[in-house]
Design an enzyme around this catalytic site. Structure first.
Site, PDB file in Angstrom:
ATOM      1  N   ASP A  13       0.851  -1.194   0.000  1.00  0.00           N
ATOM      2  CA  ASP A  13       0.000   0.000   0.000  1.00  0.00           C
ATOM      3  C   ASP A  13       0.884   1.241   0.000  1.00  0.00           C
ATOM      4  O   ASP A  13       1.804   1.368   0.821  1.00  0.00           O
ATOM      5  CB  ASP A  13      -0.903   0.022   1.229  1.00  0.00           C
ATOM      6  CG  ASP A  13      -1.920  -1.117   1.225  1.00  0.00           C
ATOM      7  OD1 ASP A  13      -1.998  -1.837   0.215  1.00  0.00           O
ATOM      8  OD2 ASP A  13      -2.629  -1.276   2.237  1.00  0.00           O
ATOM      9  N   ASP A 135     -15.514  -3.083  -0.634  1.00  0.00           N
ATOM     10  CA  ASP A 135     -15.071  -2.851   0.736  1.00  0.00           C
ATOM     11  C   ASP A 135     -16.309  -2.666   1.592  1.00  0.00           C
ATOM     12  O   ASP A 135     -17.157  -1.814   1.297  1.00  0.00           O
ATOM     13  CB  ASP A 135     -14.194  -1.603   0.822  1.00  0.00           C
ATOM     14  CG  ASP A 135     -13.017  -1.661  -0.146  1.00  0.00           C
ATOM     15  OD1 ASP A 135     -12.561  -2.778  -0.456  1.00  0.00           O
ATOM     16  OD2 ASP A 135     -12.560  -0.598  -0.592  1.00  0.00           O
TER      17      ASP A 135
END
Length: 243
Positions: A13, A135
């Site tokens: 990330d 998500d």
């Protein structure tokens, strides 16, 4: 996209050009882990066959920000290793540009929710290249870097994206993401039962037992971030446990 055997996919990330992990996606909870290429090479050395890149700045700002870091990783990764990327990809042109760069799969979150037909448009030009990121927070799909609710049920949404040509679904359980407190298998099982395309699980992995539990759900793979960076277990050991 490859689905067999089940594997562990390390997360890389990116924020401000560095590798970070966030707790439940909240800005200000950053834990920083240095250079992205160094991180990618570490996971490759330990046997990773897929890398999961996320441009967190892009997810928050709605445009790609860490392009130079992404390019550097792609240039160092062998051809037999898959690279998937999400964060800030909002148009068909963005996706095609990244696929031309050498990304194997683009991950669409906000763009897919706001304009579902983008999944079909990209898939028609590049089959098997789109993964839709769902998500979920409190059982609801969230977007814009996990800051906005949509009212969508993850399993229902997954069915629609499968019909539109998505190659897979990346399901992140925001309720447990980054907390290193363990996974919740029921939401993953529900998605796996809803679609015939691969489901990649993410969120909450704290141990190799969590990895094995997610394999039992029927998921195709699991993305792991904090547990690997914090040394809860090694990628070597996780891959060995799956054999």
């Amino acid at each position: 996209m490859a689905t067999d055997p089940f594997t562990v996919v390390p997360a890389v990330d990116l924020r401000d050009g560095e590798v970070v992990q966030l707790v439940q996606g909240e800005r200000g909870t950053d834990r920083r882990y240095g250079d992205p290429v160094d991180a990618a090479n570490r996971w490759l050395d330990q046997g990773a066959t897929t890398l999961h890149l996320v441009d967190l700045d892009g997810a928050f700002e709605g445009k790609r920000v860490n392009a130079s870091a992404v390019k550097a990783i792609v240039e160092t990764v062998p051809e037999d290793v898959d690279v998937q990327l999400g964060g800030g990809i909002r148009t068909v042109e963005d996706a095609i540009e990244l696929l031309d760069l050498g990304i194997d799969r683009v991950i669409l979150g906000t763009a897919a929710v706001e304009e579902p037909e983008i999944v079909a448009a990209i898939s028609e030009r590049r089959p098997e290249s789109v993964v839709v990121s769902l998500d979920a927070k409190d059982g609801e799909v969230v977007v814009e870097g996990w800051t906005e609710g949509t009212g969508l049920d993850p399993a229902t949404a997954a069915e629609r994206y499968a019909e539109l040509g998505a190659a897979g679904i990346l399901f992140t359980n925001v309720d447990v993401e980054g907390k290193l407190e363990g996974v919740q298998t029921e939401p993953v099982e529900r998605l796996v039962d809803a679609v015939s395309i691969p489901v990649i699980a993410s969120g909450g992995v704290a141990s190799i037992d969590d990895v094995l539990a997610l394999r039992e759900t029927g998921a195709a793979a699991v993305v792991v971030g904090s547990a690997l960076y914090e040394g809860a277990f090694t990628l070597d050991d996780a891959l060995a446990a799956l054999e």
